[in-house]
Design a protein around this motif. Sequence first.
Motif, short mmCIF file in Angstrom:
data_model
loop_
_atom_site.label_atom_id
_atom_site.label_comp_id
_atom_site.label_asym_id
_atom_site.label_seq_id
_atom_site.Cartn_x
_atom_site.Cartn_y
_atom_site.Cartn_z
N ALA A 125 0.84 -1.20 0.00
CA ALA A 125 0.00 0.00 0.00
C ALA A 125 0.87 1.25 0.00
O ALA A 125 0.57 2.23 -0.72
CB ALA A 125 -0.94 -0.01 1.20
N ASP A 126 1.95 1.25 0.76
CA ASP A 126 2.88 2.39 0.76
C ASP A 126 3.48 2.59 -0.64
O ASP A 126 3.59 3.73 -1.12
CB ASP A 126 3.99 2.20 1.78
N TYR A 127 3.86 1.50 -1.28
CA TYR A 127 4.40 1.59 -2.64
C TYR A 127 3.37 2.22 -3.58
O TYR A 127 3.70 3.09 -4.40
CB TYR A 127 4.80 0.20 -3.14
N ILE A 128 2.13 1.80 -3.47
CA ILE A 128 1.06 2.35 -4.30
C ILE A 128 0.94 3.85 -4.07
O ILE A 128 0.91 4.63 -5.02
CB ILE A 128 -0.28 1.63 -3.99
N HIS A 129 0.89 4.26 -2.81
CA HIS A 129 0.62 5.66 -2.50
C HIS A 129 1.80 6.58 -2.82
O HIS A 129 1.59 7.76 -3.12
CB HIS A 129 0.19 5.79 -1.04
N TYR A 146 -5.65 10.71 -8.16
CA TYR A 146 -6.16 9.38 -8.50
C TYR A 146 -5.52 8.31 -7.62
O TYR A 146 -4.89 7.38 -8.11
CB TYR A 146 -5.92 9.08 -9.97
N SER A 147 -5.70 8.44 -6.31
CA SER A 147 -5.05 7.56 -5.36
C SER A 147 -5.97 7.29 -4.17
O SER A 147 -6.67 8.19 -3.70
CB SER A 147 -3.76 8.22 -4.87
N SER A 148 -5.92 6.09 -3.68
CA SER A 148 -6.67 5.75 -2.47
C SER A 148 -6.04 6.38 -1.24
O SER A 148 -6.62 6.30 -0.15
CB SER A 148 -6.76 4.23 -2.30
N LEU A 149 -4.89 7.02 -1.38
CA LEU A 149 -4.28 7.71 -0.25
C LEU A 149 -5.28 8.68 0.40
O LEU A 149 -5.34 8.79 1.62
CB LEU A 149 -3.03 8.47 -0.68
N HIS A 150 -6.09 9.34 -0.41
CA HIS A 150 -7.07 10.30 0.11
C HIS A 150 -8.09 9.60 1.02
O HIS A 150 -8.49 10.16 2.04
CB HIS A 150 -7.75 11.03 -1.03
N ALA A 155 -9.89 8.44 6.53
CA ALA A 155 -10.21 7.44 7.55
C ALA A 155 -9.28 7.53 8.77
O ALA A 155 -9.48 6.81 9.74
CB ALA A 155 -10.15 6.04 6.95
N GLY A 156 -8.26 8.38 8.69
CA GLY A 156 -7.33 8.52 9.80
C GLY A 156 -6.28 7.43 9.86
O GLY A 156 -5.56 7.29 10.85
N ILE A 157 -6.14 6.65 8.78
CA ILE A 157 -5.14 5.59 8.73
C ILE A 157 -3.75 6.17 8.52
O ILE A 157 -2.77 5.69 9.09
CB ILE A 157 -5.49 4.58 7.61
N LEU A 158 -3.67 7.21 7.69
CA LEU A 158 -2.40 7.89 7.42
C LEU A 158 -2.58 9.39 7.64
O LEU A 158 -3.67 9.93 7.40
CB LEU A 158 -1.94 7.64 5.98
N PRO A 159 -1.52 10.09 8.05
CA PRO A 159 -1.62 11.54 8.22
C PRO A 159 -1.62 12.25 6.86
O PRO A 159 -1.14 11.71 5.86
CB PRO A 159 -0.35 11.90 9.00
#
Length: 178
Positions: A125-129, A146-150, A155-159
């Motif tokens: 997932a980190d590689y993707i983002h 165009y990324s699920s990072l948003h 969701a508060g999973i990543l800052p």
Amino acid sequence: MVLYRRNFVPGGTFFFTVTLADRRSSALVTHIDLLRNAFRKARHQKPFAIDAIVILPDHLHAIFTLPPDDSDFPGRWKAVKAAFTRGVVAAGVSIPCDHRGEYALWQRRYWEHTIRDDRDFERCADYIHINPVKHGLVAAPNAWPYSSLHRYIQAGILPRNWGGDGKIDPEGFGEPND
């Protein structure tokens, strides 16, 4: 002839890289709504979860999780690719055909990796983002639309500043500013 073996795991979680035949193309982002629709159609036909995804101009990376009794990820990719190709052709985009008379929009193969555990999932997932930064498309991962990072940030999973804020100190040898 090499016999390529895929790891068919019912209910498995898989990391994929799927690429357009023309690596100079930007069709995936130019026609992002057609791609989104292709994913919706494929998921309606055969459900799967999209755990992480990034769409780049000429390729995409994704993590899918399949239903517990299902291991048919090739069928899902076939459906996504076919629906997107049909949509692009219907939109009037000229796509060359190969020697078999098939549209040559996508590379025929794709790369897949079976996710082994939570640490492997996080690494993929980190590689993707971070991928839009790696390809020089943006300075910070959250700048790529165009990324699920948003979704992860919401969701508060990543800052919000995960992967850097894109500000580089010219005196700091490429290190991000604090």
